[in-house]
Design a protein around this motif. Structure first.
Motif, PDB file in Angstrom:
ATOM      1  N   GLY A   1      -8.783  -3.427  -8.673  1.00  0.00           N
ATOM      2  CA  GLY A   1      -7.511  -4.121  -8.851  1.00  0.00           C
ATOM      3  C   GLY A   1      -6.485  -3.304  -9.607  1.00  0.00           C
ATOM      4  O   GLY A   1      -5.276  -3.552  -9.485  1.00  0.00           O
ATOM      5  N   LEU A   2      -6.934  -2.315 -10.389  1.00  0.00           N
ATOM      6  CA  LEU A   2      -6.004  -1.487 -11.150  1.00  0.00           C
ATOM      7  C   LEU A   2      -5.193  -0.545 -10.267  1.00  0.00           C
ATOM      8  O   LEU A   2      -4.255   0.105 -10.740  1.00  0.00           O
ATOM      9  N   LEU A   3      -5.527  -0.457  -8.984  1.00  0.00           N
ATOM     10  CA  LEU A   3      -4.734   0.346  -8.049  1.00  0.00           C
ATOM     11  C   LEU A   3      -3.350  -0.252  -7.834  1.00  0.00           C
ATOM     12  O   LEU A   3      -2.440   0.427  -7.374  1.00  0.00           O
TER      13      LEU A   3
ATOM     14  N   THR B   1      -5.061   8.463   0.476  1.00  0.00           N
ATOM     15  CA  THR B   1      -4.738   7.598  -0.663  1.00  0.00           C
ATOM     16  C   THR B   1      -4.499   6.165  -0.209  1.00  0.00           C
ATOM     17  O   THR B   1      -4.947   5.209  -0.856  1.00  0.00           O
ATOM     18  N   ARG B   2      -3.789   6.004   0.909  1.00  0.00           N
ATOM     19  CA  ARG B   2      -3.521   4.646   1.413  1.00  0.00           C
ATOM     20  C   ARG B   2      -4.798   3.947   1.860  1.00  0.00           C
ATOM     21  O   ARG B   2      -4.959   2.739   1.668  1.00  0.00           O
ATOM     22  N   ILE B   3      -5.709   4.712   2.457  1.00  0.00           N
ATOM     23  CA  ILE B   3      -6.997   4.132   2.844  1.00  0.00           C
ATOM     24  C   ILE B   3      -7.743   3.650   1.598  1.00  0.00           C
ATOM     25  O   ILE B   3      -8.347   2.570   1.592  1.00  0.00           O
TER      26      ILE B   3
ATOM     27  N   GLN C   1       4.491  14.029  -0.914  1.00  0.00           N
ATOM     28  CA  GLN C   1       3.209  14.712  -0.801  1.00  0.00           C
ATOM     29  C   GLN C   1       2.852  14.931   0.665  1.00  0.00           C
ATOM     30  O   GLN C   1       3.508  14.391   1.570  1.00  0.00           O
ATOM     31  N   GLN C   2       1.811  15.697   0.897  1.00  0.00           N
ATOM     32  CA  GLN C   2       1.412  16.017   2.266  1.00  0.00           C
ATOM     33  C   GLN C   2       0.861  14.766   2.965  1.00  0.00           C
ATOM     34  O   GLN C   2       0.151  13.953   2.344  1.00  0.00           O
ATOM     35  N   PRO C   3       1.162  14.599   4.257  1.00  0.00           N
ATOM     36  CA  PRO C   3       0.758  13.388   4.982  1.00  0.00           C
ATOM     37  C   PRO C   3      -0.745  13.102   4.946  1.00  0.00           C
ATOM     38  O   PRO C   3      -1.149  11.951   4.799  1.00  0.00           O
TER      39      PRO C   3
ATOM     40  N   PHE D   1       0.810  -1.216   0.000  1.00  0.00           N
ATOM     41  CA  PHE D   1       0.000   0.000   0.000  1.00  0.00           C
ATOM     42  C   PHE D   1       0.844   1.266   0.000  1.00  0.00           C
ATOM     43  O   PHE D   1       0.306   2.368   0.106  1.00  0.00           O
ATOM     44  N   HIS D   2       2.164   1.110  -0.100  1.00  0.00           N
ATOM     45  CA  HIS D   2       3.066   2.253  -0.116  1.00  0.00           C
ATOM     46  C   HIS D   2       3.645   2.454  -1.512  1.00  0.00           C
ATOM     47  O   HIS D   2       3.876   1.480  -2.239  1.00  0.00           O
TER      48      HIS D   2
END
Length: 371
Positions: free
Chosen positions: A277-279, A167-169, A159-161, A151-152
């Motif tokens: 899935g394309l993520l 985005t990670r969520i 970018q800003q935290p 997920f990283h």
């Protein structure tokens, strides 16, 4: 007069890992160029390149790269011992090394990360990981690769935290959606339809009128069709790939519904699954998702939601049982570590992340300048 030709390509941007913000250079097939891309970013005397050659015929150069006063010596020793046992006729890529070092991984998700981005390798080195640079390939190896690394991305450092956290969520939600959506749909419409609201159940029943196949068959047909299209998109030249995707997504989907082979709701389920899935672009992650998605489908086809729960327990158990360099694959999540949550799914400002990942057991726990 002697003439020489340069048989190496120049440093270009990454073709397999999209770069939105950050350095545009990527590794090449030239061994010394790749070492130079690392060395120009880390000018520390503690940066070590331990070189050896593997392949009886190819004599391919391999460099075990690490920062000496950060990485624990036992990890380096273990990797060297494993590589010394590797007896291979020829080595033309980093793939055989990755497969050999992760030979006990039967989960399909990567425990060793393959990348062609130098900035990703640099961040890993600074965190206390080990890089294996292989001659004649732009894809270098990062050891260990953890589940949370799925997920990283390198852009997370630029970018800003708060934006990275969101985005990670989204990536984590996409991971769950692409894994479980088809299985949940099959379980609910085949065994546990009492869970579905009456109006939605009636709508699904009307859409399925005239469809000759059971729910699981039509779902598998469409999933396989999408996977074939995705592979075609990857293998075909760029000019043709987009056309194939458009034809496959629009024409085949619409034609299948019009012909009564599949129901519209299945097209929606497969579309949601596929888009989520394309993520993920790492081929090892994509293949892992494919395999486990079909395992969940088989489980839900057999026992409904009960089968899906059983398969989910197997999935979590398998992930939790994996180790790389005796480090748990699910570290930070299982066993749970509260301070580590500052850089897992969440992303805190760098000023709040004062230590390196705890599971690496580095010589220097705290980052330089942090108190």
């Amino acid at each position: 007069t002697e003439t020489k030709a340069n048989i190496d390509r120049s440093v270009e941007d990454s073709k397999s890992e999209a770069i939105i913000r950050g350095p545009k250079d990527s590794f090449t097939e030239n061994y010394m160029t790749n070492i130079g891309l690392i060395r120009k970013r880390i000018k520390d005397n503690n940066l070590v390149f331990d070189e050896l050659k593997k392949g009886r015929r190819t004599k391919t150069k391999i460099s075990i790269t690490y920062i000496n006063n950060i990485v624990e010596e036992k990890y380096i020793k273990k990797i060297k011992e494993e590589l010394k046992k590797l007896d291979i006729d020829g080595l033309i890529d980093s793939g055989p090394i990755r497969d050999y070092l992760s030979k006990e991984n039967h989960c399909a998700f990567p425990t060793i990360i393959s990348t062609e981005r130098p900035d990703k390798c640099i961040q890993s080195l600074l965190n206390g990981k080990i890089i294996i640079i292989v001659e004649n390939t732009p894809f270098q190896l990062i050891i260990p690769g953890m589940f949370i690394d799925i997920f990283h991305t390198p852009e997370d450092n630029y970018q800003q935290p708060i934006n990275i956290t969101i985005t990670r969520i989204l990536r984590f939600m996409g991971f769950l959606i692409t894994l479980f959506t088809p299985a949940i749909y099959i379980a609910l419409t085949t065994y546990n339809f009492e869970v579905i609201p009456d109006n939605l159940l009636i709508s699904i029943a009307i859409q399925r009128q005239g469809v000759p196949f059971p729910t699981v068959i039509e779902t598998i047909i469409m999933l396989i069709t999408f996977e074939v299209l995705r592979e075609s998109d990857i293998r075909l030249p760029n000019q043709m790939g987009a056309a194939v995707s458009i034809v496959g997504a629009l024409v085949l989907g619409d034609a299948a519904v019009s012909a009564g082979i599949v129901s519209p709701i299945v097209i929606i389920v497969v579309a949601i699954t596929s888009v989520s899935g394309l993520l993920f672009t790492d081929i090892d992650v994509v293949n892992g998702i494919r395999i486990w998605r079909f395992i969940f489908i088989i489980a839900s086809t057999t026992l409904g939601l009960i089968g899906l729960v059983i398969a989910s327990i197997m999935f979590i158990t398998k992930l939790s049982s994996l180790e790389i360099l005796e480090i748990p694959y699910m570290a930070s999540i299982s066993p749970f570590n509260l301070p580590a949550q500052k850089n897992t799914i969440l992303k805190f400002p760098k000023t709040k992340i004062k230590t390196r990942p705890f599971y690496l057991k580095t010589k220097q726990k705290k980052k330089v300048g942090e108190k």
